[in-house]
Write an enzyme that holds these catalytic residues in place. Sequence first.
Site, PDB file in Angstrom:
ATOM      1  CD  GLU A   1     -11.858   5.715   5.038  1.00 12.32           C
ATOM      2  OE1 GLU A   1     -11.613   5.066   5.397  1.00 12.32           O
ATOM      3  OE2 GLU A   1     -11.662   6.490   4.676  1.00 12.32           O
TER       4      GLU A   1
ATOM      5  CE  LYS B   1      -1.829   4.637   6.711  1.00 14.70           C
ATOM      6  NZ  LYS B   1      -3.495   4.662   7.730  1.00 14.70           N
TER       7      LYS B   1
ATOM      8  CG  LEU C   1      -6.880   4.199   4.170  1.00 17.39           C
ATOM      9  CD1 LEU C   1      -5.687   4.305   3.071  1.00 17.39           C
ATOM     10  CD2 LEU C   1      -6.092   3.592   6.011  1.00 17.39           C
TER      11      LEU C   1
ATOM     12  NE  ARG D   1      -1.813   0.969   3.829  1.00 14.69           N
ATOM     13  CZ  ARG D   1      -2.973   0.897   4.329  1.00 14.69           C
ATOM     14  NH1 ARG D   1      -4.551   0.458   4.304  1.00 14.69           N
ATOM     15  NH2 ARG D   1      -3.009   1.041   6.228  1.00 14.69           N
TER      16      ARG D   1
ATOM     17  NE  ARG E   1       3.715  27.689   2.502  1.00 18.08           N
ATOM     18  CZ  ARG E   1       3.727  28.053   1.874  1.00 18.08           C
ATOM     19  NH1 ARG E   1       3.481  29.169   1.136  1.00 18.08           N
ATOM     20  NH2 ARG E   1       2.030  27.915   1.998  1.00 18.08           N
TER      21      ARG E   1
END
Length: 285
Positions: free
Chosen positions: A180, A148, A205, A51, A100
């Site tokens: 979920e 994730k 997920l 994953r 940045r």
Amino acid sequence: MRTVYVNGKYVPENEASVSIFDRAFLFADAVYEVTSVLEGKLIDFHGHMTRLERSIRELGINFTVDSDALLAIHRELISKNNITEGLVYLQVSRGAASDRDFMFPASDVEPGLVLFTQAKSLIKSAAADRGLKVASFPDQRWRRCDIKTVQLLYSSLVKNEAAKKGADDAWLVLDGKVTEGSSNNAYIVDENNTIITRELSNDILHGITRKAILQCAAELDLKVEERAFTIAEAQKAKEAFITSASSFVYPVVEIDDVKIGEGTPGPIAKRLREIYIEANLAAAI
């Protein structure tokens, strides 16, 4: 004091540091995995690495998942920190450029790699014994929940809002249907003992524990129906539960102040938890 791993070095946690320009810090431009540890061994490690590789590929992060090397780091941290039961957290960021910038850094910027352990009782759990109360909230996360990433602010917000309501966790609702939990997959069990959980898509997920639990359900000859369900349907269910790497299986006994079944952990959730623990103790590496 814990030993942690930061960009190639094992260091005491109070000496660990990353650049203020790391994109995980500035943009939540990073992915992570959490692998459980039982009896000093890793649970479903290769599933987590598969994953992780997918998440990295989806975001185009310049990091090659070397499962053997990452396994060695996991094991070294478990050993250094004397972890017999708990978790190993792994995070890969796109890295730190010189400033940045919304644009991705040059391809020669090294990705960031951080790992640390958390000692935690996983098998003996008060939450598993008593069951969870959950509260529902609108699902206002970005719509690539299948990746994730570390951008978990909304999940943190709803967990805290649930606590204010006297609940243990939150279930998220999109277009009238449960997606979920705040950090877990959600299930209900109907009057025919059919396990119902939302089908895989970008909205949830793709849980490693979810996959294992559905395999356990097949071993028990339980029917599984992968589809969306409403909060109202969940409140009328025979049982409800959640799964995640850190909880395995936790029964849900109340949703939005409505008791599920008898308001106590149901037999299917209990049995799935037992089978999952037994199977993974035997298969841990």
